[in-house]
Design an enzyme around this catalytic site. Structure first.
Site, PDB file in Angstrom:
ATOM      1  CE  LYS A 154     -12.846 -28.531  18.481  1.00  0.00           C
ATOM      2  NZ  LYS A 154     -13.409 -27.181  18.349  1.00  0.00           N
TER       3      LYS A 154
HETATM    4  C1  LIG Z   1     -14.147 -26.463  19.244  1.00  0.00           C
HETATM    5  C2  LIG Z   1     -14.284 -25.033  18.998  1.00  0.00           C
HETATM    6  C3  LIG Z   1     -14.490 -24.133  20.054  1.00  0.00           C
HETATM    7  C4  LIG Z   1     -14.615 -24.593  21.481  1.00  0.00           C
HETATM    8  O1  LIG Z   1     -13.407 -25.106  21.993  1.00  0.00           O
HETATM    9  P1  LIG Z   1     -13.398 -26.008  23.300  1.00  0.00           P
HETATM   10  O2  LIG Z   1     -12.008 -26.456  23.447  1.00  0.00           O
HETATM   11  O3  LIG Z   1     -14.350 -27.136  23.025  1.00  0.00           O
HETATM   12  O4  LIG Z   1     -13.880 -25.155  24.417  1.00  0.00           O
HETATM   13  C5  LIG Z   1     -14.555 -22.785  19.753  1.00  0.00           C
HETATM   14  N1  LIG Z   1     -14.477 -22.348  18.481  1.00  0.00           N
HETATM   15  C6  LIG Z   1     -14.297 -23.180  17.441  1.00  0.00           C
HETATM   16  C7  LIG Z   1     -14.247 -22.626  16.073  1.00  0.00           C
HETATM   17  C8  LIG Z   1     -14.188 -24.547  17.657  1.00  0.00           C
HETATM   18  O5  LIG Z   1     -14.003 -25.369  16.625  1.00  0.00           O
END
Ligand SMILES: *Cc1c(COP(=O)(O)O)cnc(C)c1O
Length: 534
Positions: free
Chosen positions: A116
């Site tokens: 993120k």
């Molecule tokens: C948010 C997240 C995901 C999922 O990603 P999306 O974009 O919501 O599909 C997968 N792995 C981790 C570690 C995340 O923080």
């Protein structure tokens, strides 16, 4: 010189108003409940080999400039320079590493040790630049529901950013200990963090309801606030993610000759994999988009059966950031597939956009009313670019254990889901194209599960490295103690020697600053309280 063709943003649910990207970033979500989508996905239209040797920042600037055409190149350069600097522990920002039969695109070297950060380290700069461009003088209140990683990354990004307040809701029992601590220890004058007594979907629904509450918006407006979102529904989150798929391709090109490559993405809210789809539509030669779920496998069923059915049991898993039954960003894909990719003149484009928006609005209404919907053409056949699969808890831990044992490479639980589903894809299709796994978190964010995976006999299944008795003793030891939190983190470091992200190392010395629990029906009150309405 980067060639740019103007891109406008529409609601995925058909509202006719066309926005600039700056306006869409400020608004976050459209008034009709839709997500902002570009009227077309811009083409890169360059000889891709000319990108070899470019830095992450240069590639990010290229991608952003194609989508955010109302920003000047100088404005975007400023945002990119501020975002992708030494707060990333890897100088390459997102290293591509080969281990076993896959490439791992490590997206977790930012401040919160999860992917993120790739988008949330730039969003505050995009947003504050957008505010300046639009001469908006209200304070922006960022409202975010998190399954763990978004919340912390948003807090880090927005802490003490002038002109903003940041409010985060997380499901009390739906995040790991380390994730919870990362959020509850966040410093900053403008940060507000609440645990809610519900799951991620409750948190996300609560936030969406607040956004759709016109009276509340009027009240906020009168007090000098404007709501926006740092969730992946914000187009300011999505586009920066496209950049790392272009980057991954360039890094692959530097290592081998290739026609196409696949990507496997551990998926929750569908933002990350949608970014890969955008990269493919821009002209990056991605073959299959492998959509990997945990046992909350609503997307696997959707891709295989063309029916989205959220009416099922919710499971708390070892990959909590993917414990999601309503994947918001899927709506954007539905819109693009309903619309079709052909370039049209303005009038025809408008009509196609309205038609697609109408179709999406009807599907979302069905989802809200009965919890499911089925897609027809052209959406159904548009899904052929995707492969859907899932990994259960045992398979996830096995993947971690085996990968560590065989290749000395440590995956976190989310990445392991992506890797396991890639294995299934390979077995069922025989496709041997190079594949990039989106590595979404550091293994140290989920040390309890990772230590369990590498210390039990999983890691030695099919090998002679540990004799059975030793393996059993180790696994029994892991069971009886079941180290948690920092104890697990330390043990994992001791066993593997893999370096611990700096921010996680210093986390244990921090004090908990946010301990308030919110009723899931009272989230709006918490917002008022955070903004000091009463
Ligand atoms: C948010 C997240 C995901 C999922 O990603 P999306 O974009 O919501 O599909 C997968 N792995 C981790 C570690 C995340 O923080």
């Amino acid at each position: 010189m980067i060639e740019r063709k103007e891109i406008k943003y529409y609601s995925s649910r058909g509202a006719k108003e066309a926005l600039t990207s700056a306006q869409a970033i400020i608004k976050g979500i459209a008034p009709d409940g839709g997500l902002y989508v570009p009227d077309q996905i811009p083409k890169l239209d360059i000889d891709l080999t000319t990108l070899i040797g470019k830095s992450y920042k240069e590639i990010a600037l290229l991608v952003l400039s194609k989508f955010y055409t109302d920003f000047t190149i100088e404005e975007l350069q400023y945002c990119v320079d501020k975002a992708y600097d030494s707060k990333f522990e890897a100088s390459e920002i997102a290293p591509l590493k080969k281990a076993g039969d896959a490439y791992f695109l490590e997206l977790y070297h930012g401040k919160t040790a999860a992917f993120k950060d790739m988008a949330l380290s730039i969003l505050p700069y995009l947003l504050t630049t957008a505010l300046k461009k639009e001469k908006e003088n209200k304070t922006i209140a960022i409202l975010t529901a998190t399954s763990g990683d978004t919340g912390k990354a948003a807090l880090e990004g927005f802490a003490d950013v002038a002109g903003t307040e940041i409010i985060v809701f997380f499901p009390k029992d739906g995040v790991s200990k380390i994730q919870a601590l990362q959020m509850t220890t966040q410093e900053g004058e403008n940060v507000h963090v609440y645990a809610i007594d519900g799951n991620f979907d409750d948190a996300q629904t609560g936030v969406k309801n607040i956004f759709n509450d016109k009276d509340f918006a009027a009240e906020l407006d009168a007090k000098g606030y404007k709501l926006s979102s740092a969730n992946s529904i914000n187009i300011g989150r999505l586009v920066p993610q496209v950049a790392y798929y272009v980057w991954a391709y360039v890094k692959l090109l530097e290592q081998e000759e290739l026609q196409t490559f696949n990507v496997s993405v551990p998926t929750g809210n569908f933002g990350n994999i949608l970014a890969a789809y955008y990269a493919k539509e821009m002209g990056i030669p991605i073959g299959k988009l492998i959509c990997a779920s945990n046992v909350n496998n609503v997307l696997t069923d959707f891709i295989n059966n063309k029916e989205y059915d959220s009416r099922r049991e919710f499971h708390v898993t070892s990959s909590p950031s993917m414990d999601i039954l309503i994947s918001s960003n899927l709506e954007r894909l539905l819109y693009h597939l309903a619309k079709g990719g052909i370039a049209l003149d303005d009038a025809a484009a408008n009509e196609a956009s309205n038609r697609a928006g109408g179709q999406v609005a009807a599907l979302m209404k069905e989802l809200a009313e009965k919890g499911s919907y089925r897609v027809g053409e052209p959406i159904a056949s548009g899904l052929k670019d995707f492969y859907g699969g899932f990994a259960d808890e045992e398979e996830t831990l096995n993947a971690i254990g085996q990968m560590y044992k065989n290749n000395d490479y440590l995956m976190d639980t989310h990445t392991a889901v992506g890797y396991k589903v890639f294995q299934d894809y390979k077995k069922s299709t025989g496709d041997e194209s190079p594949t990039v796994i989106a590595s979404t978190a550091s293994p140290y964010k989920f040390p309890e599960s990772v230590i369990e995976a590498i210390m039990s006999d999983r890691a030695s299944a099919g090998s002679q490295a540990l004799v059975a008795g030793e393996a059993f003793a180790e696994s029994a030891e892991a069971d009886s103690k079941s180290p948690q939190g920092f104890e697990a983190l330390d043990l994992l470091h001791e066993k593997t020697g893999v370096s611990v992200p700096k921010e996680l190392k210093i986390l244990r010395e921090k004090s908990v600053l946010h301990e308030e629990l919110s009723d899931k029906t009272k989230m709006a009150e918490m917002v008022s309280k955070s903004l000091k309405f009463f």
